[in-house]
Write a protein that holds these residues in place. Structure first.
Motif, short mmCIF file in Angstrom:
data_model
loop_
_atom_site.label_atom_id
_atom_site.label_comp_id
_atom_site.label_asym_id
_atom_site.label_seq_id
_atom_site.Cartn_x
_atom_site.Cartn_y
_atom_site.Cartn_z
N ALA A 289 0.83 -1.20 0.00
CA ALA A 289 0.00 0.00 0.00
C ALA A 289 0.87 1.26 0.00
CB ALA A 289 -0.91 0.00 1.22
N ILE A 290 1.89 1.28 0.88
CA ILE A 290 2.79 2.44 0.93
C ILE A 290 3.47 2.62 -0.41
CG2 ILE A 290 4.87 3.39 2.00
CD1 ILE A 290 4.12 1.97 4.58
N GLY A 291 3.95 1.50 -0.95
CA GLY A 291 4.67 1.55 -2.23
C GLY A 291 3.80 2.11 -3.34
N ALA A 292 2.52 1.71 -3.37
CA ALA A 292 1.63 2.19 -4.44
C ALA A 292 1.47 3.71 -4.34
CB ALA A 292 0.28 1.49 -4.31
N SER A 293 1.23 4.21 -3.14
CA SER A 293 1.04 5.66 -2.97
C SER A 293 2.33 6.42 -3.31
CB SER A 293 0.62 5.98 -1.54
OG SER A 293 -0.61 5.37 -1.25
N LEU A 294 3.47 5.90 -2.81
CA LEU A 294 4.75 6.57 -3.05
C LEU A 294 5.10 6.63 -4.52
CD1 LEU A 294 7.32 5.43 -0.33
CD2 LEU A 294 6.43 7.71 -0.79
N ARG A 295 4.87 5.49 -5.19
CA ARG A 295 5.22 5.43 -6.61
C ARG A 295 4.47 6.52 -7.37
NH1 ARG A 295 3.53 0.46 -7.73
NH2 ARG A 295 1.63 1.19 -8.74
N VAL B 240 -11.43 7.78 -3.39
CA VAL B 240 -12.69 7.83 -4.13
C VAL B 240 -12.71 6.94 -5.35
CG1 VAL B 240 -13.22 10.15 -3.35
CG2 VAL B 240 -12.01 9.83 -5.50
N GLY B 241 -11.57 6.55 -5.88
CA GLY B 241 -11.68 5.79 -7.12
C GLY B 241 -10.56 4.79 -7.31
N VAL B 242 -9.35 5.27 -7.24
CA VAL B 242 -8.19 4.40 -7.42
C VAL B 242 -8.19 3.42 -6.25
CG1 VAL B 242 -5.71 4.34 -7.65
CG2 VAL B 242 -6.97 6.31 -8.48
N ARG B 243 -8.15 2.13 -6.52
CA ARG B 243 -8.53 1.21 -5.45
C ARG B 243 -7.36 0.56 -4.73
NH1 ARG B 243 -13.86 -1.88 -6.83
NH2 ARG B 243 -13.41 -2.44 -4.68
N THR B 244 -6.18 1.12 -4.82
CA THR B 244 -5.07 0.60 -4.02
C THR B 244 -4.40 1.78 -3.33
OG1 THR B 244 -3.67 0.77 -5.96
CG2 THR B 244 -4.61 -1.40 -5.48
N GLY B 245 -3.45 1.46 -2.45
CA GLY B 245 -2.69 2.52 -1.79
C GLY B 245 -3.26 2.86 -0.42
N LEU B 246 -2.58 3.79 0.26
CA LEU B 246 -2.93 4.11 1.64
C LEU B 246 -4.32 4.73 1.76
CD1 LEU B 246 0.51 5.53 2.81
CD2 LEU B 246 -0.60 3.42 3.59
N GLY B 247 -4.69 5.57 0.79
CA GLY B 247 -6.00 6.20 0.83
C GLY B 247 -7.10 5.15 0.78
N ALA B 248 -6.91 4.14 -0.06
CA ALA B 248 -7.89 3.08 -0.19
C ALA B 248 -7.99 2.27 1.11
CB ALA B 248 -7.52 2.16 -1.35
N VAL B 249 -6.86 2.09 1.80
CA VAL B 249 -6.86 1.36 3.07
C VAL B 249 -7.75 2.06 4.09
CG1 VAL B 249 -5.41 0.75 5.05
CG2 VAL B 249 -4.61 0.28 2.73
N VAL B 250 -7.63 3.40 4.16
CA VAL B 250 -8.43 4.18 5.12
C VAL B 250 -9.92 4.00 4.84
CG1 VAL B 250 -8.96 6.51 5.89
CG2 VAL B 250 -6.59 5.84 5.53
N VAL B 251 -10.28 4.11 3.57
CA VAL B 251 -11.69 3.99 3.19
C VAL B 251 -12.19 2.56 3.44
CG1 VAL B 251 -13.28 4.03 1.26
CG2 VAL B 251 -11.63 5.86 1.55
#
Lengths: 288, 268
Positions: free
Chosen positions: A91-97, A232-243
């Motif tokens: 998840a961190i990697g997806a957001s960072l990338r 809201v849309g992109v379904r991976t990464g830290l934001g998606a984890v929170v939702v």
């Protein structure tokens, strides 16, 4: 006599580093205290039953959630946990990338556009009114368009970071190029520099530290843009984890996600700050 | 025939705009090869403008300037301009600043550093080769700027109040340093200052400019052996002469400035 002489020599190095170490230790103590007080109040009120621990789980609970790795992969359908793979890094990697690719693309595009505008008056007159209009739009406001245009993947998130950086940095590039100390340009001209040499050897090095400051200030907006896009849309990464935590009514996961977002954002800013100090240090030096 | 010849040179800034300013009016000067010429005058008299023209950074509005018989139509490393403000690039070390001109000519890193090193030695900055400008004193920075010009083999040094920002001791030191560099080198120096003692100490010949627009008021050769004694009667005589010639011009410049300010406030 030999003793008094022997003292200063080995003392030189530790004396130089000791105050720094003390400063660092003092800063660390304040950090621990500041966060410690918040955590303590939270834990105590939770233990006394004063707050709803389902909505506000105490820190020791949501930090422990980090062990349940499979839920980090939940947002992305069809991905299964790989044994011995620490999924939180995915998840961190997806957001960072996304944020780093967006930053690099946005900065390069801004440098190119800004330089063109600096040299070609027609280009500047044609493009700058539009760019000036688009610059104040918050990165998050681009998300709906980004998702429609790029779908629910890296593309949309990268686009959000890109627009968050590109317009402001383009304006800053032109502005800084116009304000390069004329004495540097004249010195280069007197020594026989061509226009191209002035651009590469004088103008770019002169403006890079300032641009980096602008980049750093806009970085947080870009970072937030990526997280919002992931929510809201992109379904991976830290934001998606929170939702995901909210949707599963697992506030442990939501808070863990928030904590990681705060920590990673902070570390990134520290990293950019170090880069500024080590590689692009001359701005502060030039002003002394 | 002079090495640098200005014939009836006029320079107007901002031609055709509301802020049109005549900086130089009908200036004719001839500078001999190897001469140390000092230009003095009240502030705003176009001294710096003259150097910009000689460097080729700006073109005259009227008249002609030639260097070794050919018209000046752009900057050339043969004529190097040294500014009052610190002009070393803050992102380069001292040696890379000195070697900058060589880099522009496409000389490789090793070779240009080797050459720059010799000039650093000449200006006494060898130990500071790998320091950056902010770690150098004002005097050291100006010495590095001079080394940078010498490094390209400049025959003409154009100096725009190069020591004005330095403290008195450093200034004295830099003046003798400059004379050491110049003497026997065959280089021509055009040195602008508003400092009368500096002019008398350094110059073969001093030209005095009027208040704006700058016109040539007088040209005086300094007939004193070097090194010059700053407390000798001769020195005192030249100093008195220049003070007297400049006083009326400075008053004029002041009056004009006050008048302009008065008009400015009226308009507002």
């Amino acid at each position: 006599m030999s003793a008094s002489r022997a003292v200063p020599a080995p003392g030189v190095a530790p004396r130089a580093t000791a105050p720094r170490l003390r400063q660092f230790a003092a800063a660390a103590v304040w950090w621990v205290l500041s966060i410690g007080i918040v955590v303590a109040i939270w834990e105590i009120t939770a233990a006394l039953g004063l707050i709803n621990t389902i909505i506000l789980p105490p820190p020791h609970k949501f930090v422990a959630e980090i062990q349940d790795q499979s839920q980090f992969l939940m947002p992305q359908p069809g991905v299964s946990a790989i044994p011995l793979h620490f999924a939180v890094f995915t998840a961190i990697g997806a957001s960072l990338r996304r944020v780093l690719v967006g930053l690099v693309l946005g900065s390069l595009a801004a440098l190119i556009t800004g330089s063109l505008a600096f040299y070609l008056r027609i280009f500047r007159n044609l493009t700058f009114p539009t760019i000036t209009m688009l610059a104040p739009i918050a990165p998050a406001a681009w998300i709906p368009l980004a998702i429609l245009a790029f779908g629910m993947g890296d593309g949309a998130a990268i686009f959000v970071v890109f627009v968050g950086i590109y317009f402001t940095l383009t304006l800053a590039t032109l502005n800084n190029m116009n304000n390069v100390d004329q004495v540097y340009v004249n010195t280069a001209r007197v020594l026989g520099a061509s226009r191209r040499q002035i651009m590469w050897l004088v103008v770019f090095p002169a403006i890079l530290p300032n641009l980096f400051v602008v980049l750093r200030m806009n970085f947080f907006a870009a970072w937030m843009g990526v997280l919002a896009a992931e929510m809201v849309g992109v379904r991976t990464g830290l934001g998606a984890v929170v939702v995901m935590g909210r949707q599963m009514m697992n506030m442990n996961l939501t808070f863990l996600g928030m904590a990681i977002i705060g920590l990673v954002g902070y570390l990134l800013d520290v990293g950019l700050g170090l880069l500024q100090k080590r590689v692009l240090w001359w701005r502060s030096a030039a002003r002394v | 025939m002079g090495e640098i010849v200005c014939a009836n040179v006029t320079k107007i800034w901002g031609v055709g705009t509301a802020r049109e300013v005549e900086a130089l009016q009908d200036v004719s000067i001839s500078v001999r090869h190897g001469e140390f010429l000092v230009v003095i005058g009240p502030s705003g008299c176009g001294k710096s403008t003259l150097l910009m023209l000689l460097a080729g950074l700006e073109m005259p509005t009227g008249g002609a300037i030639t260097y070794k018989g050919t018209p000046i139509n752009g900057p050339d490393a043969d004529r190097s301009l040294i500014f009052q403000q610190p002009s070393l690039f803050p992102w380069r070390s001292t040696i890379d600043n000195v070697a900058f001109g060589l880099q522009l000519r496409g000389i490789g890193k090793k070779e240009r550093r080797r050459q720059a090193d010799q000039f650093l030695r000449q200006v006494g900055l060898r130990e500071f080769a790998h320091k950056h400008p902010h770690e150098l004193s004002g005097g050291m920075q100006q010495r590095a700027a001079i080394a940078r010009a010498l490094c390209l083999g400049a025959d003409v040094l154009l100096m725009d109040e190069p020591f004005a920002a330095l403290d008195v001791q450093t200034r004295f030191h830099m003046q003798s340093f400059l004379l050491d560099i110049w003497q026997g080198s065959g280089k021509t120096v055009v040195f602008v200052t508003h400092h009368i003692d500096e002019a008398v100490y350094l110059a073969d010949r001093v030209v005095i400019f009027t208040a704006r627009p700058g016109r040539l008021l007088d040209s005086v050769s300094i007939d004193m052996a070097r090194p010059r004694n700053v407390i000798s009667p001769d020195f005192e005589r030249y100093r008195a002469l220049f003070v007297e010639r400049l006083r009326s011009e400075v008053t004029k410049a002041f009056q004009e400035q006050e008048l302009a300010e008065m008009l400015d406030t009226r308009i507002k």
